[in-house]
Every structure is written in C-alpha cells, then in structure tokens.
Design a protein around this motif. Sequence first.
Motif, PDB file in Angstrom:
ATOM      1  N   PRO A 112      22.325 -19.072 -24.005  1.00  0.00           N
ATOM      2  CA  PRO A 112      21.208 -19.961 -24.291  1.00  0.00           C
ATOM      3  C   PRO A 112      19.996 -18.874 -24.306  1.00  0.00           C
ATOM      4  CG  PRO A 112      22.637 -21.262 -22.804  1.00  0.00           C
ATOM      5  CD  PRO A 112      22.919 -19.877 -22.690  1.00  0.00           C
ATOM      6  N   ALA A 113      19.106 -19.103 -25.052  1.00  0.00           N
ATOM      7  CA  ALA A 113      17.672 -18.570 -25.029  1.00  0.00           C
ATOM      8  C   ALA A 113      16.933 -19.071 -23.904  1.00  0.00           C
ATOM      9  CB  ALA A 113      17.025 -18.609 -26.170  1.00  0.00           C
ATOM     10  N   ARG A 114      16.531 -18.240 -23.108  1.00  0.00           N
ATOM     11  CA  ARG A 114      16.061 -18.973 -21.847  1.00  0.00           C
ATOM     12  C   ARG A 114      14.238 -18.832 -21.882  1.00  0.00           C
ATOM     13  NH1 ARG A 114      20.083 -15.508 -19.808  1.00  0.00           N
ATOM     14  NH2 ARG A 114      21.809 -16.613 -18.866  1.00  0.00           N
ATOM     15  N   GLU A 115      13.959 -17.707 -22.363  1.00  0.00           N
ATOM     16  CA  GLU A 115      12.279 -17.336 -22.390  1.00  0.00           C
ATOM     17  C   GLU A 115      12.072 -17.059 -23.647  1.00  0.00           C
ATOM     18  OE1 GLU A 115      11.870 -13.998 -20.056  1.00  0.00           O
ATOM     19  OE2 GLU A 115      12.797 -14.857 -18.307  1.00  0.00           O
ATOM     20  N   SER A 116      10.761 -17.199 -24.095  1.00  0.00           N
ATOM     21  CA  SER A 116      10.070 -17.167 -25.284  1.00  0.00           C
ATOM     22  C   SER A 116      10.222 -15.593 -26.020  1.00  0.00           C
ATOM     23  CB  SER A 116       8.452 -17.400 -25.172  1.00  0.00           C
ATOM     24  OG  SER A 116       7.937 -16.561 -24.319  1.00  0.00           O
ATOM     25  N   THR A 117      10.455 -14.611 -24.972  1.00  0.00           N
ATOM     26  CA  THR A 117      10.647 -13.528 -25.401  1.00  0.00           C
ATOM     27  C   THR A 117      12.108 -13.434 -25.784  1.00  0.00           C
ATOM     28  OG1 THR A 117      11.197 -12.864 -23.260  1.00  0.00           O
ATOM     29  CG2 THR A 117       8.976 -12.335 -23.998  1.00  0.00           C
ATOM     30  N   ASP A 118      13.157 -14.313 -25.727  1.00  0.00           N
ATOM     31  CA  ASP A 118      14.442 -14.203 -26.234  1.00  0.00           C
ATOM     32  C   ASP A 118      14.455 -14.590 -27.558  1.00  0.00           C
ATOM     33  OD1 ASP A 118      15.429 -13.572 -23.693  1.00  0.00           O
ATOM     34  OD2 ASP A 118      15.811 -15.674 -23.162  1.00  0.00           O
ATOM     35  N   GLY A 150       3.127  -9.373 -30.546  1.00  0.00           N
ATOM     36  CA  GLY A 150       3.024  -8.586 -29.324  1.00  0.00           C
ATOM     37  C   GLY A 150       4.688  -8.512 -28.843  1.00  0.00           C
ATOM     38  N   SER A 151       5.524  -8.984 -29.690  1.00  0.00           N
ATOM     39  CA  SER A 151       6.877  -8.545 -29.449  1.00  0.00           C
ATOM     40  C   SER A 151       7.099  -7.085 -29.181  1.00  0.00           C
ATOM     41  CB  SER A 151       7.796  -9.467 -30.380  1.00  0.00           C
ATOM     42  OG  SER A 151       7.959 -10.644 -30.610  1.00  0.00           O
ATOM     43  N   SER A 152       8.183  -6.576 -28.403  1.00  0.00           N
ATOM     44  CA  SER A 152       8.338  -5.109 -28.369  1.00  0.00           C
ATOM     45  C   SER A 152       9.162  -4.671 -29.568  1.00  0.00           C
ATOM     46  CB  SER A 152       9.249  -4.961 -26.883  1.00  0.00           C
ATOM     47  OG  SER A 152      10.393  -5.720 -26.890  1.00  0.00           O
ATOM     48  N   PRO A 153       9.256  -3.693 -29.823  1.00  0.00           N
ATOM     49  CA  PRO A 153       9.806  -2.819 -31.007  1.00  0.00           C
ATOM     50  C   PRO A 153      11.305  -2.684 -30.683  1.00  0.00           C
ATOM     51  CG  PRO A 153       8.477  -1.256 -30.080  1.00  0.00           C
ATOM     52  CD  PRO A 153       7.981  -2.589 -29.426  1.00  0.00           C
ATOM     53  N   GLY A 154      12.395  -2.608 -31.578  1.00  0.00           N
ATOM     54  CA  GLY A 154      13.560  -2.240 -31.421  1.00  0.00           C
ATOM     55  C   GLY A 154      14.392  -3.547 -31.737  1.00  0.00           C
ATOM     56  N   ASP A 155      15.757  -3.465 -31.188  1.00  0.00           N
ATOM     57  CA  ASP A 155      16.698  -4.458 -31.566  1.00  0.00           C
ATOM     58  C   ASP A 155      16.595  -5.551 -30.551  1.00  0.00           C
ATOM     59  OD1 ASP A 155      17.606  -2.915 -33.519  1.00  0.00           O
ATOM     60  OD2 ASP A 155      19.365  -2.035 -32.373  1.00  0.00           O
ATOM     61  N   HIS A 156      16.685  -6.736 -31.161  1.00  0.00           N
ATOM     62  CA  HIS A 156      16.598  -8.019 -30.564  1.00  0.00           C
ATOM     63  C   HIS A 156      17.959  -8.855 -30.878  1.00  0.00           C
ATOM     64  CE1 HIS A 156      12.670  -7.756 -28.667  1.00  0.00           C
ATOM     65  NE2 HIS A 156      12.343  -6.899 -29.797  1.00  0.00           N
ATOM     66  N   PRO A 157      18.820  -8.750 -30.275  1.00  0.00           N
ATOM     67  CA  PRO A 157      20.206  -9.317 -30.710  1.00  0.00           C
ATOM     68  C   PRO A 157      20.188 -10.865 -30.366  1.00  0.00           C
ATOM     69  CG  PRO A 157      20.598  -8.180 -28.485  1.00  0.00           C
ATOM     70  CD  PRO A 157      19.285  -7.819 -28.930  1.00  0.00           C
ATOM     71  N   ALA A 158      20.679 -11.371 -31.358  1.00  0.00           N
ATOM     72  CA  ALA A 158      20.627 -13.071 -31.330  1.00  0.00           C
ATOM     73  C   ALA A 158      21.833 -13.503 -32.154  1.00  0.00           C
ATOM     74  CB  ALA A 158      19.267 -13.440 -31.900  1.00  0.00           C
ATOM     75  N   ALA A 159      21.967 -14.689 -32.177  1.00  0.00           N
ATOM     76  CA  ALA A 159      23.232 -15.256 -32.919  1.00  0.00           C
ATOM     77  C   ALA A 159      23.035 -16.926 -33.225  1.00  0.00           C
ATOM     78  CB  ALA A 159      24.197 -15.479 -32.023  1.00  0.00           C
ATOM     79  N   VAL A 160      23.502 -17.273 -34.239  1.00  0.00           N
ATOM     80  CA  VAL A 160      23.530 -18.715 -34.601  1.00  0.00           C
ATOM     81  C   VAL A 160      24.881 -19.364 -34.260  1.00  0.00           C
ATOM     82  CG1 VAL A 160      23.379 -20.430 -36.714  1.00  0.00           C
ATOM     83  CG2 VAL A 160      21.869 -18.524 -36.589  1.00  0.00           C
ATOM     84  N   ILE A 161      24.692 -20.416 -33.398  1.00  0.00           N
ATOM     85  CA  ILE A 161      26.097 -21.300 -32.948  1.00  0.00           C
ATOM     86  C   ILE A 161      26.110 -22.403 -33.573  1.00  0.00           C
ATOM     87  CG2 ILE A 161      27.184 -22.248 -31.115  1.00  0.00           C
ATOM     88  CD1 ILE A 161      26.709 -19.084 -30.983  1.00  0.00           C
ATOM     89  N   ALA A 162      27.397 -22.637 -34.441  1.00  0.00           N
ATOM     90  CA  ALA A 162      27.510 -23.917 -34.959  1.00  0.00           C
ATOM     91  C   ALA A 162      28.579 -24.647 -34.256  1.00  0.00           C
ATOM     92  CB  ALA A 162      28.167 -23.692 -36.343  1.00  0.00           C
ATOM     93  N   THR A 163      28.391 -26.028 -33.894  1.00  0.00           N
ATOM     94  CA  THR A 163      29.051 -26.975 -33.230  1.00  0.00           C
ATOM     95  C   THR A 163      29.583 -28.029 -33.838  1.00  0.00           C
ATOM     96  OG1 THR A 163      27.973 -26.117 -31.070  1.00  0.00           O
ATOM     97  CG2 THR A 163      29.289 -27.986 -31.134  1.00  0.00           C
ATOM     98  N   GLY A 164      30.773 -28.569 -33.887  1.00  0.00           N
ATOM     99  CA  GLY A 164      31.309 -29.620 -34.663  1.00  0.00           C
ATOM    100  C   GLY A 164      32.835 -29.839 -34.366  1.00  0.00           C
ATOM    101  N   ASP A 165      33.080 -31.246 -34.037  1.00  0.00           N
ATOM    102  CA  ASP A 165      34.527 -31.527 -33.958  1.00  0.00           C
ATOM    103  C   ASP A 165      35.107 -30.844 -32.510  1.00  0.00           C
ATOM    104  OD1 ASP A 165      34.623 -33.339 -36.127  1.00  0.00           O
ATOM    105  OD2 ASP A 165      34.830 -31.411 -37.269  1.00  0.00           O
TER     106      ASP A 165
END
Length: 343
Positions: A112-118, A150-165
């Motif tokens: 889970p994303a914990r901070e606003s920088t996530d 003000g976000s730092s440059p570079g890669d910010h890895p993320a994902a979309v999680i789908a939940t059902g059934d």
Amino acid sequence: MPVLPVPPRTGTLRRLDAAGRSGVLARLGAALLAAAALLCGAPAAADEPGWTVEPASGRAGAARPYVYLAGTPGAVLEDRLALANTSDRERTVTLRGADADNTADGALAVRPARESTDAGSWISFGGSATVRIPPRTRAVVPFTVTVPPGSSPGDHPAAVIATGDGREAGVRVHLRVGGPTVAALTVEDVAVRGEGATTVVAYTLVNRGNVALAPELAIRADGGFGDVPGRAARALPVELLPGRRVELTEPWPGAPVLDRVSLTVTVTAPGAVPATATATAWFVPWDIAALTGGGLLLLGATAAAALFLVRRTRGGPADPPPPEPAAAAPGRSPHHELTGASR
C-alpha cells in the motif's frame, strides 16, 4: 505481485483396445459409456478466473504488458485499463493504486502507498474505482496519475490492483518523472557459504540511483593451488528498483575442495559503472581431515600397544653390562681381596 492463474489443461481420452475382444463386446462397451454420459452429464469444467485485467490496447490495437507513463512534476497523466468478464454472471471489481517494491530476496511485490511521495497514492479512478461488469462484457476504465510538484526525477514504480470474488490481480505502472537520471549500484557483503556442490556466494546489491536496473553478475576466482572456475557473466532474474537493497546468492558448483581462494564479484547494469567487491575464502575438507587425524592417532596407539606387549613377552630389556674396573694409580700396588687365609 498478484498474477493470473494458469488455466488448466484439457485432458484427452484414449481408447484402449483389448486383444481378442469381439466386435460385439466393443460396441456394447461404447453403448454403456454413452449411456453413462447421458445419465450423469458431462464433467464439470474447471472454475474459470471469472474476470481479467490488463492495460487497454494501444492505438494500433497491440497488447501492452504494462502501463508506461512519463511526465514532469505537476503533470496529470492519463491511461486506461481493460476489465473483461469471462463468466455468465455479473462481476464486481474494485481498483486501487499501490506501490511496487522489491522483497528482501529481490522478487517484485506490491504494498500500500503510505506517503504522499509514494507513486501509488498518485493514481486515481475518480468515481470508477468500483466497476460492475455484465456477463461476457469488456469494460474500459480510465484513470489518472497526478505527479505532485517537486517530485524527484527518475523512476517511481507503482501498480494498479484489481480485487473481486476473493482474488487479486495486478498491472504494473512504470512511471518516470522528468529530470536528471542516475544509474548507480554497489555490491556488498560478499561471503561464501556451504561446501561441495551446495556452495553459494552470498552478496548484497544496492540500487543507489533513481532508475530501475537490470543487473548482470560475474564471479572471478583465484586459487592458491591453481586455476579455480568462477561464474561467467549472466543476467540476474531481478529488477532492482531505485533505493532498494536485496540479498542474493549465486550457486558455485565449481568451488574447490582444498584451497584458499580470492573472489571478485562484479555487477554491471546498463548505464551504470561496474561495481566490484572482493572476499577471501578457505576451503578445507574438515570431515576428511578429522577422519585422517583420527586414523593416525589410532595407528599410533596400536603401534605403542604392540611394542609394549613384545617387550613384556621377552622379559624386558637385558641388564646393562658391569662397569670396567678403575685403573690403579701410578706407584701404588693394587689392594688384594681378603680371603680369610692366615699366615
């Protein structure tokens, strides 16, 4: 990261012909099988996943393995997901953003994303976070990624999680924020563990840059008693995310049995300066050494016991010979032994 289950394979039926059976019996067996199928019905199919999620196809209709977005701080980026209901009943799927992360051993996972920088907290579905999908229907769901100023440059890895059934599935989101990028890594804590065919080289990789890295590893070994095989360069099954540290091991089946070896571990990645670390390891076959030492001690004890028994049987060593008489002093006659005779 959650993954879609692999659909089960469909089995095939084989007809086994028995030698010497008459055609009547064969036709009778086929009739019985057909009757059983009519009475009991066809076998139930394996449970289907029910729904799938993936990035919506691009303009050319080509499938995409993940979502890739790039923008500057303050930008609002847009993309779409495709949800498909493959079942005969309505499905409800909930979508949320999450962060991609490395586990301690280098595997990719989501948290889970914990901070606003996530970056996971930058993903929004508006009013479409919960989607109802009719049977045999495909729904396209838009979402946005708002890059904070003000976000730092570079890669910010993320994902979309789908939940059902009762199950989850994930879609990777590769997000790059514009600005200077640095590819840098180090290798640390090199050590040798195990022995024989189970010997491994343990080490720690640290991504000290701001972009994801695909590292390669090579091991050089210099033995004191001759050439020792190392490991040729090979790609590691790891995607090392920015700022992450992972602990890995590399099998070393060519480790020597008896030697003192100097190891040099070299790790490279596109755009990064090669990183090296060294270690020294002793290889001693302690089991064999212990067995050999015990054998020598036993042999010595046996020889000592045998020598002791031989000496006891022979009555011990001979008495030493009497000393030679001392020479008389010059000018003096020697004293004669008294015998008791009288003159």
